[in-house]
Scaffold this motif. Structure first.
Motif, PDB file in Angstrom:
ATOM      1  N   ALA A  72      30.707  -7.717  37.587  1.00  0.00           N
ATOM      2  CA  ALA A  72      29.585  -7.217  38.381  1.00  0.00           C
ATOM      3  C   ALA A  72      29.229  -5.811  37.912  1.00  0.00           C
ATOM      4  O   ALA A  72      30.115  -4.993  37.670  1.00  0.00           O
ATOM      5  CB  ALA A  72      29.945  -7.205  39.870  1.00  0.00           C
ATOM      6  N   PRO A  89      25.819 -11.122  39.060  1.00  0.00           N
ATOM      7  CA  PRO A  89      27.175 -11.162  38.500  1.00  0.00           C
ATOM      8  C   PRO A  89      27.328 -12.318  37.509  1.00  0.00           C
ATOM      9  O   PRO A  89      26.655 -13.338  37.605  1.00  0.00           O
ATOM     10  CB  PRO A  89      28.067 -11.357  39.736  1.00  0.00           C
ATOM     11  N   HIS A 138      24.375  -8.268  44.990  1.00  0.00           N
ATOM     12  CA  HIS A 138      24.211  -7.682  43.650  1.00  0.00           C
ATOM     13  C   HIS A 138      22.728  -7.608  43.288  1.00  0.00           C
ATOM     14  O   HIS A 138      22.214  -6.554  42.881  1.00  0.00           O
ATOM     15  CB  HIS A 138      24.970  -8.546  42.645  1.00  0.00           C
TER      16      HIS A 138
END
Length: 253
Positions: free
Chosen positions: A124, A136, A34
């Motif tokens: 997310a 996240p 992420h």
């Protein structure tokens, strides 16, 4: 439209975001991928303003954001990210949220995700732009996250879950609403064509670093050459001089 995750070249995607860590579907992997995505792929709406449209076909998104070196907006970012996560073995649910930013009852136009990693669910979102998440956030009421000076919190408002950045409500969504590929097609069409959509009126471009949001806002660019140079130097985006001439009048104030 289907999700077509098998079209994704996972190795090429991971190279694009500069990630060479574990591929085991853990919370640690989710966080690392992420964060790498947010820092590597810029948020931008150039194709909307250039009249090129935005395709949600996974092959087209891959050609643009992965091999083409471009960025995109929420639908492109998060549908690409969802495919990568599913290829890594995560359980992913795609959602449409209602932007707030001081307003309520707006249409479901923002794409975001919930992801299950080893039995725990996370919110997310690599494609909000603005003050969106860089990592996240646990999908739990009252969950909070800090990254440097940035702060986020997840709360409830009746049936809606609301993501806050500091004191600002970014968006609200209901996880129990089913989201089909066709819902994203409709939302994407609205965002990329409606005259009241912010994406059809102003040039938006942003890159997130470890401690800053690099944005066009407040940058004084007066020529097409300056715009070409700024996008190349600050976002890694290459555009032609004719495209820059089209975009120059649409720079934010």
């Amino acid at each position: 439209m289907t999700w077509d995750i098998e079209k994704l070249d996972l190795d090429a995607y991971l190279r694009r975001i500069g990630y060479d860590g574990s591929r085991t579907p853990t919370a640690e992997t989710l966080r690392a991928v992420h964060l790498a995505h947010v820092r590597a792929i810029p948020f931008e709406n150039l194709d909307v303003l250039l009249g090129k449209g935005v395709s949600l076909d996974l092959g087209s998104m891959q050609d643009k954001l992965v091999t083409g070196g471009r960025g995109g907006y929420c639908h492109e970012h998060n549908l690409l990210f969802a495919a990568a996560l599913e290829r890594l073995g995560f359980l992913v649910t795609r959602h449409l949220a209602r932007i707030r930013l001081g307003r309520h009852h707006l249409p479901r136009s923002h794409a975001m995700l919930t992801v299950v990693a080893r039995g725990r669910t996370w919110l997310a979102d690599v494609g909000f732009g603005g003050e969106g998440l860089v990592e996240p956030l646990p999908f739990e009421e009252g969950a909070s996250l800090a990254s440097g000076e940035w702060r986020w919190r997840l709360g409830r408002d009746g049936q809606f879950w609301v993501l806050h950045s500091g004191e600002t409500e970014l968006y609200a969504f209901r996880p129990d609403e089913p989201q089909l590929p066709s819902d994203f097609e409709v939302a994407n069409y609205y965002v990329s064509t409606h005259p009241q959509s912010p994406f059809t009126r102003h040039l938006l471009a942003q890159r997130t670093t470890a401690d800053a949001r690099v944005r066009l806002e407040g940058v004084r660019l007066t020529t097409a050459e300056e715009l070409v140079g700024w996008l190349r130097a600050e976002l890694g985006i290459e555009i032609t001089r004719p495209d820059a001439e089209t975009l120059l009048p649409l720079l934010p104030d």
